[in-house]
Structures are given as structure tokens and as C-alpha cells.
Motif scaffolding. Structure first.
Motif, PDB file in Angstrom:
ATOM      1  N   ALA A 173       0.817  -1.219   0.000  1.00 26.30           N
ATOM      2  CA  ALA A 173       0.000   0.000   0.000  1.00 26.30           C
ATOM      3  C   ALA A 173       0.849   1.266   0.000  1.00 26.30           C
ATOM      4  CB  ALA A 173      -0.931   0.006   1.215  1.00 26.30           C
ATOM      5  N   GLY A 174       2.169   1.117   0.199  1.00 26.65           N
ATOM      6  CA  GLY A 174       3.047   2.263   0.062  1.00 26.65           C
ATOM      7  C   GLY A 174       3.397   3.009   1.329  1.00 26.65           C
ATOM      8  N   VAL A 175       3.298   2.350   2.499  1.00 18.36           N
ATOM      9  CA  VAL A 175       3.685   3.044   3.733  1.00 18.36           C
ATOM     10  C   VAL A 175       5.194   3.304   3.736  1.00 18.36           C
ATOM     11  CG1 VAL A 175       1.796   2.103   5.104  1.00 18.36           C
ATOM     12  CG2 VAL A 175       3.989   0.908   5.044  1.00 18.36           C
ATOM     13  N   GLY A 176       5.589   4.320   4.510  1.00 20.67           N
ATOM     14  CA  GLY A 176       7.011   4.646   4.607  1.00 20.67           C
ATOM     15  C   GLY A 176       7.809   3.508   5.209  1.00 20.67           C
ATOM     16  N   GLN A 177       7.353   3.018   6.361  1.00 16.19           N
ATOM     17  CA  GLN A 177       7.971   1.863   7.020  1.00 16.19           C
ATOM     18  C   GLN A 177       6.898   1.084   7.752  1.00 16.19           C
ATOM     19  OE1 GLN A 177      11.908   2.126   9.026  1.00 16.19           O
ATOM     20  NE2 GLN A 177      11.768   4.324   8.643  1.00 16.19           N
ATOM     21  N   ALA A 178       7.113  -0.221   7.873  1.00 16.88           N
ATOM     22  CA  ALA A 178       6.184  -1.073   8.618  1.00 16.88           C
ATOM     23  C   ALA A 178       6.980  -2.151   9.340  1.00 16.88           C
ATOM     24  CB  ALA A 178       5.169  -1.712   7.681  1.00 16.88           C
ATOM     25  N   GLU A 179       6.542  -2.497  10.548  1.00 17.30           N
ATOM     26  CA  GLU A 179       7.204  -3.567  11.294  1.00 17.30           C
ATOM     27  C   GLU A 179       6.205  -4.262  12.204  1.00 17.30           C
ATOM     28  OE1 GLU A 179      10.300  -1.778  13.668  1.00 17.30           O
ATOM     29  OE2 GLU A 179       8.933  -1.241  15.284  1.00 17.30           O
ATOM     30  N   TRP A 180       6.560  -5.471  12.625  1.00 15.76           N
ATOM     31  CA  TRP A 180       5.822  -6.229  13.632  1.00 15.76           C
ATOM     32  C   TRP A 180       6.689  -6.301  14.870  1.00 15.76           C
ATOM     33  CZ3 TRP A 180       6.015 -12.208  13.985  1.00 15.76           C
ATOM     34  CH2 TRP A 180       5.190 -12.670  15.032  1.00 15.76           C
ATOM     35  N   THR A 181       6.094  -6.156  16.041  1.00 17.82           N
ATOM     36  CA  THR A 181       6.876  -6.207  17.274  1.00 17.82           C
ATOM     37  C   THR A 181       7.412  -7.610  17.567  1.00 17.82           C
ATOM     38  OG1 THR A 181       4.945  -6.658  18.674  1.00 17.82           O
ATOM     39  CG2 THR A 181       5.516  -4.326  18.289  1.00 17.82           C
ATOM     40  N   ARG A 182       6.898  -8.612  16.841  1.00 19.00           N
ATOM     41  CA  ARG A 182       7.352 -10.001  16.946  1.00 19.00           C
ATOM     42  C   ARG A 182       6.982 -10.650  18.272  1.00 19.00           C
ATOM     43  NH1 ARG A 182       9.698 -11.236  12.525  1.00 19.00           N
ATOM     44  NH2 ARG A 182      10.284 -13.296  13.287  1.00 19.00           N
ATOM     45  N   HIS A 183       5.856 -10.249  18.835  1.00 15.38           N
ATOM     46  CA  HIS A 183       5.322 -10.894  20.031  1.00 15.38           C
ATOM     47  C   HIS A 183       4.123 -11.758  19.617  1.00 15.38           C
ATOM     48  CE1 HIS A 183       7.363  -7.337  21.732  1.00 15.38           C
ATOM     49  NE2 HIS A 183       7.611  -8.127  22.753  1.00 15.38           N
ATOM     50  N   CYS A 184       4.140 -13.029  20.025  1.00 12.67           N
ATOM     51  CA  CYS A 184       3.036 -13.944  19.714  1.00 12.67           C
ATOM     52  C   CYS A 184       2.081 -14.032  20.892  1.00 12.67           C
ATOM     53  CB  CYS A 184       3.571 -15.335  19.379  1.00 12.67           C
ATOM     54  SG  CYS A 184       2.263 -16.570  19.122  1.00 12.67           S
ATOM     55  N   THR A 185       0.819 -13.711  20.653  1.00 13.90           N
ATOM     56  CA  THR A 185      -0.181 -13.734  21.730  1.00 13.90           C
ATOM     57  C   THR A 185      -0.448 -15.155  22.228  1.00 13.90           C
ATOM     58  OG1 THR A 185      -1.838 -13.654  19.952  1.00 13.90           O
ATOM     59  CG2 THR A 185      -1.363 -11.602  21.113  1.00 13.90           C
ATOM     60  N   TYR A 186      -0.483 -16.112  21.320  1.00 15.80           N
ATOM     61  CA  TYR A 186      -0.837 -17.491  21.690  1.00 15.80           C
ATOM     62  C   TYR A 186       0.206 -18.137  22.590  1.00 15.80           C
ATOM     63  CZ  TYR A 186      -2.414 -22.341  21.184  1.00 15.80           C
ATOM     64  OH  TYR A 186      -2.860 -23.612  21.431  1.00 15.80           O
ATOM     65  N   SER A 187       1.474 -17.905  22.275  1.00 14.79           N
ATOM     66  CA  SER A 187       2.544 -18.666  22.929  1.00 14.79           C
ATOM     67  C   SER A 187       3.094 -18.022  24.200  1.00 14.79           C
ATOM     68  CB  SER A 187       3.691 -18.894  21.943  1.00 14.79           C
ATOM     69  OG  SER A 187       4.208 -17.659  21.493  1.00 14.79           O
ATOM     70  N   ASP A 188       2.502 -16.898  24.642  1.00 18.34           N
ATOM     71  CA  ASP A 188       3.011 -16.212  25.834  1.00 18.34           C
ATOM     72  C   ASP A 188       1.853 -15.859  26.771  1.00 18.34           C
ATOM     73  OD1 ASP A 188       4.460 -14.796  27.694  1.00 18.34           O
ATOM     74  OD2 ASP A 188       5.480 -13.507  26.244  1.00 18.34           O
ATOM     75  N   PRO A 189       1.276 -16.871  27.450  1.00 21.35           N
ATOM     76  CA  PRO A 189       0.094 -16.638  28.294  1.00 21.35           C
ATOM     77  C   PRO A 189       0.336 -15.718  29.481  1.00 21.35           C
ATOM     78  CG  PRO A 189       0.940 -18.861  28.625  1.00 21.35           C
ATOM     79  CD  PRO A 189       1.670 -18.289  27.448  1.00 21.35           C
ATOM     80  N   GLU A 190       1.577 -15.579  29.908  1.00 20.74           N
ATOM     81  CA  GLU A 190       1.866 -14.695  31.033  1.00 20.74           C
ATOM     82  C   GLU A 190       1.690 -13.226  30.643  1.00 20.74           C
ATOM     83  OE1 GLU A 190       2.624 -15.664  34.212  1.00 20.74           O
ATOM     84  OE2 GLU A 190       2.070 -17.639  33.423  1.00 20.74           O
ATOM     85  N   ARG A 191       1.841 -12.926  29.366  1.00 24.40           N
ATOM     86  CA  ARG A 191       1.828 -11.531  28.924  1.00 24.40           C
ATOM     87  C   ARG A 191       0.618 -11.157  28.077  1.00 24.40           C
ATOM     88  NH1 ARG A 191       7.434 -10.365  26.124  1.00 24.40           N
ATOM     89  NH2 ARG A 191       7.028  -8.184  26.668  1.00 24.40           N
ATOM     90  N   PHE A 192       0.029 -12.153  27.380  1.00 21.65           N
ATOM     91  CA  PHE A 192      -1.001 -11.796  26.408  1.00 21.65           C
ATOM     92  C   PHE A 192      -2.234 -12.686  26.507  1.00 21.65           C
ATOM     93  CE2 PHE A 192       3.194 -11.027  24.298  1.00 21.65           C
ATOM     94  CZ  PHE A 192       3.162  -9.646  24.387  1.00 21.65           C
ATOM     95  N   TYR A 193      -3.381 -12.105  26.210  1.00 21.44           N
ATOM     96  CA  TYR A 193      -4.605 -12.879  26.044  1.00 21.44           C
ATOM     97  C   TYR A 193      -4.609 -13.471  24.641  1.00 21.44           C
ATOM     98  CZ  TYR A 193      -6.200 -10.122  30.072  1.00 21.44           C
ATOM     99  OH  TYR A 193      -6.320  -9.518  31.295  1.00 21.44           O
ATOM    100  N   SER A 194      -5.298 -14.603  24.479  1.00 22.31           N
ATOM    101  CA  SER A 194      -5.390 -15.252  23.171  1.00 22.31           C
ATOM    102  C   SER A 194      -6.732 -15.961  23.064  1.00 22.31           C
ATOM    103  CB  SER A 194      -4.262 -16.261  22.983  1.00 22.31           C
ATOM    104  OG  SER A 194      -4.505 -17.116  21.888  1.00 22.31           O
TER     105      SER A 194
END
Length: 252
Positions: free
Chosen positions: A210-231
Motif C-alpha cells: 500500500a506504500g507506507v514509509g515503514q512497517a514492522e511487527w513487534t514479533r510478540h506472539c499472543t498465543y505462545s506467551d500466556p503470562e503476557r497476552f490474552y489469546s
């Protein structure tokens, strides 16, 4: 416990964050910072959690703009707090200082956008359906209507379900291939006829196309880290009655 707020240099100097579940008042299966009124958690406890987020964003709770997410490509443009029922949409944009745009997720992609040159921001909820139907591109269109430029816009995908945890069936693949044969690159072979889908990879592809200047993912998986994220998917596999919602926010 203090709040855990994940940030990205791409969105500096704007106040923003992908909030983990740490530091909240909820208990039981919702333990932590559940910010979803749509869950069966106690309403007053969710309000406490959202107040903590508002304090971290340095706004009043009513200045935290949320929407009724429906897995659509619909984008809402706002210039003031919303009174009454939340409009049905899956992204929100603004050029009004003092508003914090928020998205709730529990495996889907929370995506925060900013063109700091034009002082325009956006936030999108991009599950597979919304991403396939164009919610990310629609968010950029709405930001452009407020004066943003795609080449100056930064986009960051927050904690989402990763490819190794996202098993899908052949019908799912067929829908993506019907959209574009090049989407095959986001699928890996799983067991039997199962496949593993790369949702963040697909989101990054759509943003860059779509032409954004920059894009990134924080690389955190919600499924595999139950202590930190809901899934949602992890809760379903565990046969839990409900699941918490993570909040992501950005403010001009």
C-alpha cells in the motif's frame, strides 16, 4: 504490578503503546489488564483497567476512542470523544490532538499508524478477514483524507498470533488464493491437510504494498506467551469460558 507497554521507535515521539495483560485488576481467566467490556468480566473492573491505560496515555477515559469491532474494512474518522454506543468499524483515524485511538485484540493484529509530519494518526483491528478485505489500505485512505501521505506514514503491528500457532484448513487457503495467488507465500505445511498461516507477515505485505514509509511487527506472539497476552485461540483450546482483550493505543 506496573503496566507493561510495548512501544516502537517508528512511532516516536508520539505517546503510544501495545499494552500486555500485566498490571491490571482483573482476576480468574481474565487475570490482568482486561480492557474488553464485551467480555464477561466485571464491568467495574474493566473500567479500572481502562482508567489505568488512560492515565498511561495521559488522557481522560472519555478521550480514549474505541469502536465496535466487526472484522470489516470500515474506518471511522473522529474529531471528538464518542458519546453513546460505539460505531461499528475496525479502524479509526484522527488529526485532533488530545484523543487516544484504541483497538482491542486477542490474536488479531493491532496496527498503529502515524504521519508525524501531517499530525495524523490511525489504529486498526486486522484479523485475517479484515486484512484480506482491505482494512489496512482503508485506514491509509482515511488518513490521506486528513492530510497524511503514505510515504510519510509509519505502521506498527503489535502482539498477534504467529504462524507457528495459527493452524488453518484448506478452505481458508482457497479464500486467500482466490484473492491473489501470491498469498500462497504466507502458508506453510502443517499436519495432514492443515496449514500454518502467517498473519503478521500478510499484514506487513499489505502495508508495504500500500506504500507506507515503514512497517514492522513487534514479533510478540499472543498465543505462545500466556503470562503476557490474552489469546482467543489459546482460550478456545483450553476450553475456557471466555478470554480477555488486550488494548493498543496511540495519541497525538
Amino acid at each position: 504490578m506496573t503496566l507493561e507497554i510495548l512501544t516502537s521507535d517508528l512511532l516516536d515521539p508520539l505517546r503510544h503503546g501495545f499494552f500486555s495483560r500485566r498490571g491490571g485488576a482483573s482476576s480468574g481467566i481474565f487475570a490482568g489488564l482486561n480492557c474488553g467490556y464485551g467480555s464477561s468480566d466485571q464491568t467495574e473492573v474493566v473500567a479500572i483497567n481502562r482508567k489505568r491505560v488512560a492515565d498511561a496515555m495521559e488522557v481522560e477515559p472519555e478521550a480514549m476512542i474505541g469502536i465496535h469491532q466487526i472484522h470489516s474494512p470500515t474506518v471511522l474518522t473522529v474529531d471528538a470523544p464518542i458519546n453513546g454506543d460505539k460505531p461499528k468499524a475496525d479502524a479509526v483515524v484522527t488529526a485532533t490532538p488530545g484523543l487516544a485511538l484504541t483497538i482491542l485484540t486477542a490474536d488479531c493484529q493491532p496496527v498503529l499508524f502515524a504521519d508525524t509530519n501531517a499530525n495524523v494518526i490511525g489504529a486498526a483491528h486486522a484479523g485475517w478477514r479484515g486484512a484480506l478485505d482491505g482494512v489496512l489500505e482503508a485506514t491509509l485512505d482515511a488518513m490521506e483524507n486528513l492530510g497524511a501521505k503514505r510515504e510519510n506514514t509509519m505502521a506498527v503491528i503489535g502482539p498477534s498470533i504467529s504462524q507457528s500457532a495459527y493452524e488453518v484448513g484448506p478452505d481458508f487457503l482457497d479464500e486467500f488464493i482466490a484473492d491473489s495467488p501470491e498469498n500462497l507465500q504466507f502458508f506453510a505445511n502443517g499436519q495432514g491437510d492443515r496449514l500454518q498461516f502467517d498473519l503478521p507477515g500478510f499484514g506487513l505485505h499489505r502495508l508495504r504494498q500500500a506504500g507506507v514509509g515503514q512497517a514492522e511487527w513487534t514479533r510478540h506472539c499472543t498465543y505462545s506467551d500466556p503470562e503476557r497476552f490474552y489469546s482467543y485461540r489459546r482460550s478456545t483450546h483450553a476450553k475456557e469460558a471466555d478470554y480477555g482483550r488486550l488494548i493498543s493505543a496511540i495519541k497525538l
